[in-house]
Scaffold this active site. Sequence first.
Site, PDB file in Angstrom:
ATOM      1  CG  ASP A  67      41.912  52.144  37.573  1.00 17.22           C
ATOM      2  OD1 ASP A  67      41.527  53.123  38.433  1.00 17.22           O
ATOM      3  OD2 ASP A  67      41.905  50.880  37.992  1.00 17.22           O
ATOM      4  CG  ASN A 136      40.647  39.600  39.519  1.00 17.54           C
ATOM      5  OD1 ASN A 136      41.269  40.588  40.123  1.00 17.54           O
ATOM      6  ND2 ASN A 136      39.760  39.670  38.432  1.00 17.54           N
ATOM      7  CG  HIS A 138      42.192  43.977  39.370  1.00 17.91           C
ATOM      8  ND1 HIS A 138      40.639  43.684  39.191  1.00 17.91           N
ATOM      9  CD2 HIS A 138      42.117  44.630  40.282  1.00 17.91           C
ATOM     10  CE1 HIS A 138      39.913  44.600  39.875  1.00 17.91           C
ATOM     11  NE2 HIS A 138      40.991  45.178  40.828  1.00 17.91           N
ATOM     12  CD  GLU A 143      39.695  42.452  35.804  1.00 20.88           C
ATOM     13  OE1 GLU A 143      40.458  42.088  36.729  1.00 20.88           O
ATOM     14  OE2 GLU A 143      38.733  43.121  35.923  1.00 20.88           O
TER      15      GLU A 143
END
Length: 257
Positions: A67, A136, A138, A143
């Site tokens: 990313d 979270n 990811h 996400e």
Amino acid sequence: MKIFLCVDAAQATALAGAQVQQQIMRKPESVLGFATGGTMEALYAELIRLHRHQALSFAGVRSFNLDEYLGLSGTHSHSYSHYMHQHLFDHVNIQPQHIHLLQGDAADPVVEAQAYEQRIQSVDGIDLQLLGLGENGHIGFNEPSSSLASRTRVKRLAPDTLAANQRYFSADISQPTHALTMGIGTIMDARQVVMLALGTKKADAVAHMIEGPISARWPASVLQMHPQTTVILDAPAAQHLACRDYYTAVHPMGLVE
Ligand code: GLP
């Protein structure tokens, strides 16, 4: 899923380094998927150590990063491109033309994302994808609510991701709100996945990933469907797992098949 429960972060990091080393020794022209984040810094230091002291060669390795922040050029001090050069590429013998990074400041991010997918396909896919884990759940910047079949694209960062990564940005460098990221489908296409998750902050996400239902709420849980995933954890990251004793019995100290 192979689950390696290590006594501490140092052992976990060494084990992850050994997985990469074995892959490169099996196939010197491996296509590796690299991740970023604080957890990976020690792993890259370990790969540099293996390069210097055990002659681990990256000469044939081709790399694709997961990313990149949208809007940041590759030379920006806070880009993941800069991170990769600083923490790994500048210290090993990887060939510059073998390095593939998403261009955060591409004129057309949609075209950039599609071209990246094609570049991955053109080298016959990723042999080993390294992953960190977001608090979270990811992976990459996929996400919660990301399609489990998603491909490389632009994602808006979740508030908890922005909060977790805020520490890397200062008042004079504003934090990007979006990123280009490989999709979950892209990650799932890798032939092997090695996930390294360390520390108490990852414990909830780890439990959802390994023992929860497969759900876009915890994107990493999709790895339950991946045939060759190794999850390497330290004790704090593993603390909420219900079946810890079983995992330890199957892979004592992460060292036995
Ligand atoms: C970022 C990256 C992820 C990484 C995560 C965890 O959000 N996009 O790929 O897994 O950070 O980072 P850390 O290791 O700093 O907790």
